[in-house]
Enzyme design. Structure first.
Site, PDB file in Angstrom:
ATOM      1  N   TRP A 184       0.810  -1.218   0.000  1.00 30.89           N
ATOM      2  CA  TRP A 184       0.000   0.000   0.000  1.00 30.89           C
ATOM      3  C   TRP A 184       0.844   1.270   0.000  1.00 30.89           C
ATOM      4  O   TRP A 184       0.339   2.371  -0.231  1.00 30.89           O
ATOM      5  CB  TRP A 184      -0.914   0.027   1.237  1.00 30.89           C
ATOM      6  N   CYS A 185       2.130   1.149   0.280  1.00 29.46           N
ATOM      7  CA  CYS A 185       3.012   2.302   0.437  1.00 29.46           C
ATOM      8  C   CYS A 185       3.372   2.902  -0.916  1.00 29.46           C
ATOM      9  O   CYS A 185       3.833   2.201  -1.824  1.00 29.46           O
ATOM     10  CB  CYS A 185       4.268   1.872   1.202  1.00 29.46           C
ATOM     11  N   SER A 186       3.219   4.212  -1.066  1.00 30.46           N
ATOM     12  CA  SER A 186       3.527   4.872  -2.337  1.00 30.46           C
ATOM     13  C   SER A 186       5.015   4.815  -2.654  1.00 30.46           C
ATOM     14  O   SER A 186       5.416   4.655  -3.809  1.00 30.46           O
ATOM     15  CB  SER A 186       3.052   6.332  -2.300  1.00 30.46           C
TER      16      SER A 186
END
Length: 475
Positions: free
Chosen positions: A176-178
């Protein structure tokens, strides 16, 4: 009248001015009651003299409230020593902001970090975070089509891989981390190229891998991963338990160059590993002690401790800002010379200058309601100034503290909100004057003598009256 007669009259006129006329001894009568009263009066005079002397030697104080006219200017020093058992030194950041718009992030100049374990014991010397604040370069274009090159590791095969290869480079990421998404194409391309150059099955010098921390939470926790993505370099040998963190650029070319530099000192069949001392060690534990001081403006503001990085993301549900405060105070550090004066005037100050010292604020991670908890401390600060008898000025800042746990949708932090009063308390030591002491001493002697005479007269007349009654005399 001759000269001799005149000279004889002079003493007579002078004696007429005597206020203390004497009664002939033959006309006075001693009594048992008078003797007892005299002895009691003498002891009482001695007692009152001792009390008055002690009061004269004691120092009294006068207290006033005035506008703060501090000599330390428009800034105030905040001293702190706070231990966070679940916040890594890798990302621990001290920030200051105030109502005037000041916003200082990741203050490091006078802040020292020490890795600690869950029991708050230091697990090494001071920790330096390295170049976390530089702008990290990524590939200009994100390639959505790429070939998987990195080996996926999990709790079952991680230890085997770390012992099998001389160099193990791992990307701990969260889908989920950009930042993890931006790194992934570059990481996979670099891993594919390194696999082609150094076949893990044949060469065995380096393996490029990845770990999904959403699926392998315990494995990431074991390696103190708190920000995503975190790149760790594991070296086979005695230092395997102390991996290094990579904080460099994340484009494909930079990653390949770094990995080539790691492999270069190692021959294909060498047993001895040459360690690159330029790499920054990863924290060996998941906790951090922050100690030091910052200077702030004398306006309402906040001292905030949080996890911060310009190139990492954090899972707010996994952040725990529990902490123990060893020391939190305001004002200049007291010198050894002024410490004796400080100890002497400490009764005037009370204990409000160390209200938060040795206090712990722990959230239970096993409790579902303890997720996303920000711990806030509201401090109201008042300066106290003591002017000693030697005309020395001892300054201290006292404060009240109220703490609370707040659920926040944002990243949890530890916040110290301070409000500094524009007024100050001035305590001045006052010593009684010697003339005042003499006046009180004369009052004691005269008052006791007079009262004792009155009591003796009453007692003597009472005894005479009783005797007359016993003899049946009229009176």
């Amino acid at each position: 009248m001759n000269l001799t007669a005149k000279s004889s009259m002079m003493p007579t006129r002078f004696k007429s001015m005597d206020f203390f006329r004497k009664i002939p001894r033959d006309l006075t009568e001693a009594s048992v009651s008078g003797a007892g009263m005299s002895i009691a009066a003498a002891f009482f005079m001695i007692f009152l003299f001792g009390m008055e002397l002690n009061n004269y030697l004691m120092t009294t104080t006068s207290t006033s409230v005035i506008v703060d006219n501090s000599r330390d200017g428009d800034h105030l020093r905040i001293n702190f020593n706070v231990s966070f058992p679940a916040l890594s030194c890798e990302f621990a950041s001290v920030n200051v902001n105030d109502v005037l718009g000041t916003n200082r992030l990741n203050i490091t100049k006078e802040v020292h970090k020490t890795p600690i374990d869950t029991d708050l014991k230091a697990s090494g010397s001071g920790y330096s975070t390295g170049p976390l604040l530089k702008v990290i370069r990524h590939d200009a274009e994100i390639d959505v089509e790429y070939t998987e090159g990195a080996v996926s590791l999990n709790a079952h095969n991680f230890e085997r891989a770390s012992h099998l290869y001389s160099i193990l480079v791992v990307n701990f990421f969260a889908p989920w981390c950009s930042w993890s998404k931006r790194l992934r194409p570059s990481w996979e391309r670099a891993a594919k190229i390194m696999r082609e150059r150094y076949d893990p099955d044949v060469d065995g010098r380096i393996l490029v891998a990845k770990v999904d921390c959403t699926e392998e939470a315990e494995l990431c926790k074991r390696h103190n991963i708190q920000g995503y993505p975190s790149i760790r370099i594991f070296r086979k040998g005695s230092n395997m338990r102390e991996p290094e963190s990579y904080y460099g650029d994340r484009d494909t070319d930079s990653l390949i160059t770094t990995m080539e530099d790691l492999v270069a000192p190692i021959s294909a069949d060498a047993q001895k590993i040459i360690f690159d001392l330029s790499k920054h060690p990863a924290p060996s534990t998941g906790g951090c002690r922050l100690e030091g001081f910052v200077h702030v403006k004398k306006v309402p503001g906040n001292l905030v401790v949080s996890a911060r990085s310009p190139a990492h993301s954090f899972d707010a549900t996994r952040m725990n800002m529990s902490h123990t405060i060893s020391r939190f105070s305001f004002g200049k550090k007291i010198t050894a010379e002024g410490f004796n004066d400080f100890k002497r005037v400490l009764p005037y100050l009370g204990r409000s200058h160390e209200r938060l010292n040795k206090q712990s604020y722990i959230t239970d991670r096993g409790n579902a309601t303890a997720v996303n908890v920000t711990i806030e401390h509201y401090l109201q600060v008042v300066k106290t100034e003591v002017l000693t008898r030697a005309h020395k000025v001892v300054e201290d800042y006292e404060y009240t503290a109220h703490s609370s746990l707040v659920h926040s949708p944002a990243l949890p932090v530890a916040k110290f909100h301070y409000e500094i009063s524009p007024m100050q308390v001035r305590i001045e030591e006052v010593k009684k004057s010697f003339p005042h002491f003499l006046t009180n001493l004369c009052a004691i002697i005269g008052g006791v003598f007079t009262v004792a005479g009155i009591l003796d007269s009453i007692l003597h007349n009472t005894i005479r009256l009783i005797k007359k009654v016993e003899l049946g005399k009229n009176f």
